[in-house]
Structure formats: C-alpha cells, structure tokens
Design an enzyme around this catalytic site. Structure first.
Site, PDB file in Angstrom:
ATOM      1  N   PRO A 286      14.861   6.455 -15.761  1.00  7.76           N
ATOM      2  CA  PRO A 286      15.610   7.019 -14.622  1.00  7.76           C
ATOM      3  C   PRO A 286      14.752   7.787 -13.620  1.00  7.76           C
ATOM      4  CG  PRO A 286      15.906   8.383 -16.535  1.00  7.76           C
ATOM      5  CD  PRO A 286      15.057   7.234 -16.993  1.00  7.76           C
ATOM      6  N   LYS A 289       9.141  10.404 -14.285  1.00  2.78           N
ATOM      7  CA  LYS A 289       7.689  10.365 -14.023  1.00  2.78           C
ATOM      8  C   LYS A 289       7.413   9.899 -12.599  1.00  2.78           C
ATOM      9  CE  LYS A 289       6.976   9.785 -18.924  1.00  2.78           C
ATOM     10  NZ  LYS A 289       8.427   9.588 -19.219  1.00  2.78           N
ATOM     11  N   ASP A 346       5.212   3.448 -18.843  1.00  2.00           N
ATOM     12  CA  ASP A 346       5.940   4.289 -19.811  1.00  2.00           C
ATOM     13  C   ASP A 346       6.912   3.335 -20.505  1.00  2.00           C
ATOM     14  OD1 ASP A 346       6.817   6.657 -21.062  1.00  2.00           O
ATOM     15  OD2 ASP A 346       8.430   6.896 -19.601  1.00  2.00           O
ATOM     16  N   CYS A 399       7.493   7.225 -26.145  1.00  3.43           N
ATOM     17  CA  CYS A 399       8.063   8.395 -26.829  1.00  3.43           C
ATOM     18  C   CYS A 399       8.344   8.030 -28.286  1.00  3.43           C
ATOM     19  CB  CYS A 399       9.309   8.900 -26.116  1.00  3.43           C
ATOM     20  SG  CYS A 399      10.608   7.671 -25.933  1.00  3.43           S
TER      21      CYS A 399
HETATM   22  C1  LIG Z   1      11.128   4.910 -21.610  1.00  9.96           C
HETATM   23  S1  LIG Z   1      12.195   4.397 -20.346  1.00  9.96           S
HETATM   24  C2  LIG Z   1      11.298   4.894 -18.916  1.00  9.96           C
HETATM   25  C3  LIG Z   1      11.471   6.348 -18.569  1.00  9.96           C
HETATM   26  C4  LIG Z   1      10.888   6.671 -17.210  1.00  9.96           C
HETATM   27  N1  LIG Z   1       9.492   6.323 -17.125  1.00  9.96           N
HETATM   28  C5  LIG Z   1      11.029   8.142 -16.880  1.00  9.96           C
HETATM   29  O1  LIG Z   1      10.091   8.901 -16.996  1.00  9.96           O
HETATM   30  O2  LIG Z   1      12.124   8.530 -16.463  1.00  9.96           O
HETATM   31  C6  LIG Z   1      11.873   2.671 -20.327  1.00  9.96           C
HETATM   32  C7  LIG Z   1      12.443   1.902 -19.140  1.00  9.96           C
HETATM   33  O3  LIG Z   1      11.902   0.578 -19.202  1.00  9.96           O
HETATM   34  C8  LIG Z   1      12.860  -0.299 -18.665  1.00  9.96           C
HETATM   35  N2  LIG Z   1      12.473  -1.649 -19.118  1.00  9.96           N
HETATM   36  C9  LIG Z   1      12.674  -2.219 -20.328  1.00  9.96           C
HETATM   37  N3  LIG Z   1      12.134  -3.456 -20.339  1.00  9.96           N
HETATM   38  C10 LIG Z   1      11.574  -3.654 -19.130  1.00  9.96           C
HETATM   39  C11 LIG Z   1      10.869  -4.742 -18.527  1.00  9.96           C
HETATM   40  N4  LIG Z   1      10.630  -5.865 -19.191  1.00  9.96           N
HETATM   41  N5  LIG Z   1      10.455  -4.596 -17.255  1.00  9.96           N
HETATM   42  C12 LIG Z   1      10.709  -3.450 -16.558  1.00  9.96           C
HETATM   43  N6  LIG Z   1      11.365  -2.410 -17.073  1.00  9.96           N
HETATM   44  C13 LIG Z   1      11.788  -2.505 -18.341  1.00  9.96           C
HETATM   45  C14 LIG Z   1      14.176   0.219 -19.168  1.00  9.96           C
HETATM   46  O4  LIG Z   1      15.223  -0.239 -18.340  1.00  9.96           O
HETATM   47  C15 LIG Z   1      13.948   1.736 -19.082  1.00  9.96           C
HETATM   48  O5  LIG Z   1      14.419   2.215 -17.865  1.00  9.96           O
END
Ligand SMILES: C[S@@+](CC[C@H](N)C(=O)[O-])C[C@H]1O[C@@H](n2cnc3c(N)ncnc32)[C@H](O)[C@@H]1O
Length: 472
Positions: A286, A289, A346, A399
């Site tokens: 969301p 970062k 991330d 995480c």
């Molecule tokens: C750990 S969360 C990221 C948190 C974010 N970096 C923050 O600090 O708020 C992982 C994110 O990766 C996204 N995601 C999962 N698979 C993905 C993909 N193949 N390509 C792009 N985003 C992806 C998810 O929708 C999710 O929003």
C-alpha cells in the site's frame, strides 16, 4: 480499533461476504442486541473468526468487510472494540484455547457444525483471558449457536463445555507452556533451528501481545512524539500505544505521518542519499516505502499487481501529498526501456515476521506455501536485476523470518548474476544495532531485537533486507 489497520493494508486477498443461510436481518439483530447486550459484538467476532480460520480469509480484510457492510457496521465503538479484542485474544491464544476446549469435548470438535467452533473459541477467550462474567459469555454463546442452522443442534453441548471452561479454563491455561502451545509446530521448529530456542521463545512471547503503533513522520519527530504522547524511535519514527481509530489520531488528515513498523522503515533507508534519483518500487502497495522514497526526494515509479491495492497506494500518497508515478503490472515480467538508478523489491512473502501484528498469519500460512513463494521471489529478483542501470542499487526485502525468503534468496541470486554484489550494511545505518547485521552484510531483524524501557513498547517486525549493486 479494528480500523487501525485500514490505512495501510498489506495483504492481497479479497474478503468475502459472510452471511450464513440462517442469518436474521440486520433489523432483527438490532432488536436482539437490545435484548441481550453484547450479542451483536460476539456474533461479529464469531463470523470474523469463521472467515479467518475456516474460510482462510485474512484478518485485515475480514475485519474491514465486517466494518463496512457486515455485522460490525452498526455497532457502537465500544462494541467494535470488544469484537476486535475477542478476535485478537482468540487468535493470539488459539493453541491454549483449543487444548482447553478439547479437554471437554470427548469426540473433538463436531464436523458440519457451521460457526460452532468459532463461537466456542471466542467464548473460551472471554472466559479465560478477557475477564468476561461467565453467565454473559456462556449465555450469549449458546444463543449464538441458535442463530446458525448447522450449529443450533449443539446448543446444549456448547453450554456444558463452556461451563467447564469457566470453572477450569484459567487453571488449565496457567499449566501450559503458552508461548510454545500458541505457536504452530512448524514455525517453532524452524525458528529454533535458525535462531535458537531462546530467540524462538522470545518471538512467541511477543506474538501473544498487542504491538505498539509505529508512525513514520514527514518531519519533526520530537514534536509529534510530544503531541501524540509517543516516543521517538531510532531513525525518526514515533512509537505509541494505540488508543482507538488510526484516522482519529492527530495529523492523519493533514498527512503528517503514515503507519509503518520500525523494521519496515529500514529497507528504503538503505538507498542512503536518494534525492533526485529515479526509483522503481516493484511491489509497492500500500505504499509505505514508496512514501519514504518520495519524501526523501526520489522520483518514484510504484508498481503493483493488484489494482485494488494500487488504488489504496494512490489514496495514501495523495493524503500524504507526496508525488509518485504508478503502474499496474506483474513485476516478474514487467518490461520497460527505462533503466533505474535504484530498485526496491519488497517482495510478497510468508510474512511470518509480522505475526504479532497479524496473528491470522500463523493459521493462514503453512510450510507447504514456502516453495511457491520462494519461486515467485526468485522470478521477481531476476526481473529486477534486468531493470537496473549499471552501477545502480537494488534493495531486496521481506517481512519473513524464513531464511529461504531472505538469506537463501540472495545467495542463489549472487550465484547466477555475476555482476551483482552485496553492498554491506554498516552499523551506523541501523543506528549502531550491529546485531541486526549478518555476517554477509545483510539485515536480519528479529521481533525481540529491539527493546524499550517499558516492555509493552518493545519489539519490531522480523525483517530481512539486502543491498546489492550492479557492476558498471
Ligand atoms: C509486502 S507487500 C508490499 C508492501 C509495500 N512495499 C509497502 O511498503 O507498503 C507485497 C506487495 O506485492 C504485491 N505483489 C504480489 N505479487 C506481485 C507481482 N507478481 N508483481 C507486482 N506486485 C506483486 C502485492 O499486491 C503486495 O501489494
């Protein structure tokens, strides 16, 4: 309190409606709750727990759905707080509560009994942990069984079992090794293997407690700490004991801060002086970062695979008045002619470092989920490496407490990408906490590795991060 997690959600699944076939209308429920104070709050708790533990839906989205259109929607704030307290206590102490209930259920939990399990679990949480008067917890639970076509034939059983729980539950709970019993075996075994039994116990103890709330502030941490009755964290965040809704905390509307755990704030800081550079944030929503990078003066392109989550990112960045380009796409295959000075990956992961904040993870994730996660992370890393400028910096973070998603992932990347090397993290970059730095120069935080004077203020998420540079 449930809204606490609304502004920055980090889970990609959608919640589903949870009306059961025997559900009475909202109007008749309102009449029932007039007659039996607290019934609606218990009903909401049992529905949320059923959605998490039976339908395998994530806590944040389940609570969000219940608040917006479900049973919590019409509850007054006090009852919403009660629902949340019941859900959290049930999840944090599920191992102990299950064992106590099973002691009095000769044939185990009955199959095909609808919401019965969640009703018993949440009533046991009230009796053993929340100091709820026995007659209220038991009578309301028995009434709730009668609302459910599948559970209602077990109303007498529920009554008998919960009476025994009210008499013996606390003593039984006290006899147990709570930290161990409330941690799934696969996690206990893995963490003991990698971090030792003492650390594992400390992680498990923290997972049974409500975490403090960390805010990343745009400026003036001392001023905000004073105003919010909080404490300044290393790196300039503010930590407080949460009291009520996030949106009601001073500074939310004006976009002065965003919710972000101390450990989650570290990866973006590893880019050091990022002002004026072009940064690709590959799994961005969301947006915690991305917001840090934009606030530090970077030109950010935030990419995410989820349209809904990208929408939340845009709303968050708008509230914070921080500029950020966005793109919807799969980061494992996303292509652009542009090459970036810096890339943050991330990555999605098992999230086992955040169980204190998200106790549902202990029951939604299994060891069998790990290989597919590791495979996805590897594909994401491969693509990230292709999008980096020569001399550019890649920060990879998760995480997760599972080494395959952290240290193992970097070892395998280095063995296949000869032009990437680790740029070692230095102790002054992590405020002198050299214990957070591994032998190879990457970052590994464990939940107990940050302490404050008051124990309830201590702890942090378990995180991994590595900084890599592509040869020029
Ligand atoms: C750990 S969360 C990221 C948190 C974010 N970096 C923050 O600090 O708020 C992982 C994110 O990766 C996204 N995601 C999962 N698979 C993905 C993909 N193949 N390509 C792009 N985003 C992806 C998810 O929708 C999710 O929003």
């Amino acid at each position: 309190m449930a809204e606490q997690f609304a502004p920055l959600l980090c889970s990609s699944k959608k919640a589903i409606p949870m009306a059961s076939p025997a559900a009475p209308s909202r109007a008749s429920e309102a009449r029932a709750s007039d007659a039996q104070v607290g019934l609606a709050a218990r009903r909401a708790a049992a529905d949320v727990l059923t959605a998490i533990l039976v339908k395998k839906q994530p806590l944040d989205l389940t609570l969000g759905k219940s608040l917006s259109t479900g049973h919590m929607a019409n509850l007054p704030p006090r009852d919403r707080a009660l629902t949340r307290a019941i859900v959290m206590a049930s999840l944090r102490h599920k191992g102990q509560l299950d064992a106590i209930l099973l002691r009095f259920l000769e044939k185990g939990f009955p199959p095909k009994s609808g919401t019965l399990y969640a009703i018993l679990l949440s009533a046991a949480a009230q009796l053993v942990l929340l100091e709820t008067p026995a007659h209220a917890a038991i009578d309301l639970a028995v009434t709730l069984t009668r609302y459910d076509a599948q559970a209602k034939r077990f109303d007498k059983l529920a009554n008998a079992v919960l009476r025994k729980v009210s008499q013996q539950g606390k003593a039984l709970a006290d006899e147990m090794d709570a930290a161990k019993v409330n941690t799934p075996d696969w996690l206990w075994e893995r963490w003991s293997r990698y971090y030792g039994e003492e650390n594992t116990r400390a992680i498990a103890e923290l997972n049974m407690l409500e975490p403090p709330l960390d805010l990343t502030v745009k400026s003036d941490p001392e001023g905000w700490a004073k105003r919010l009755d909080g404490h300044v964290l290393p790196g300039g965040g503010v930590r407080l004991i949460p009291k009520g809704r996030i949106e009601a905390i001073e500074g939310y509307d004006e976009g002065a801060w965003w919710v972000q755990d101390l450990a989650a704030s570290l990866p973006a800081k590893l880019f050091k002086d990022i002002a004026g550079k072009r940064v690709l944030d590959l799994c961005a929503a969301p947006g915690g970062k991305s917001a840090q990078l934009a606030a530090a003066g970077a030109s950010v392109l935030a990419l995410d695979i989820s349209e809904n989550r990208l929408k939340v990112l845009k709303e968050n960045l708008k509230r914070l008045d921080l500029p950020c380009d966005t793109a919807l796409g799969d980061a494992a295959t996303w292509y652009s002619e542009e090459r970036f000075d810096a890339i943050l990956l991330d990555a999605p992961c098992s999230s086992t470092g955040t169980i204190r904040r998200h106790p549902d993870i202990a029951y939604l994730k299994t060891e069998e989920d790990l290989p597919s996660m590791v495979n996805l992370q590897r594909r994401l890393l491969d693509n990230a490496a292709k999008l980096l400028k020569p001399g550019g910096t890649l920060v990879y973070s998760t995480c997760s407490l599972e080494p395959e998603e952290g240290e193992g992932q970097i070892a395998s990347l280095l063995s296949t990408h000869g032009r990437l090397h680790i740029d070692r993290i230095q102790p002054d970059e992590v405020f002198g906490h050299s214990a957070w730095i591994t032998q190879t120069g990457t970052l590994r935080t464990l939940p107990p590795s940050f302490k404050m004077d008051a124990p309830e203020l201590g702890g942090m998420d378990g995180f991994f991060a590595a900084r890599l540079v592509l040869a020029s």
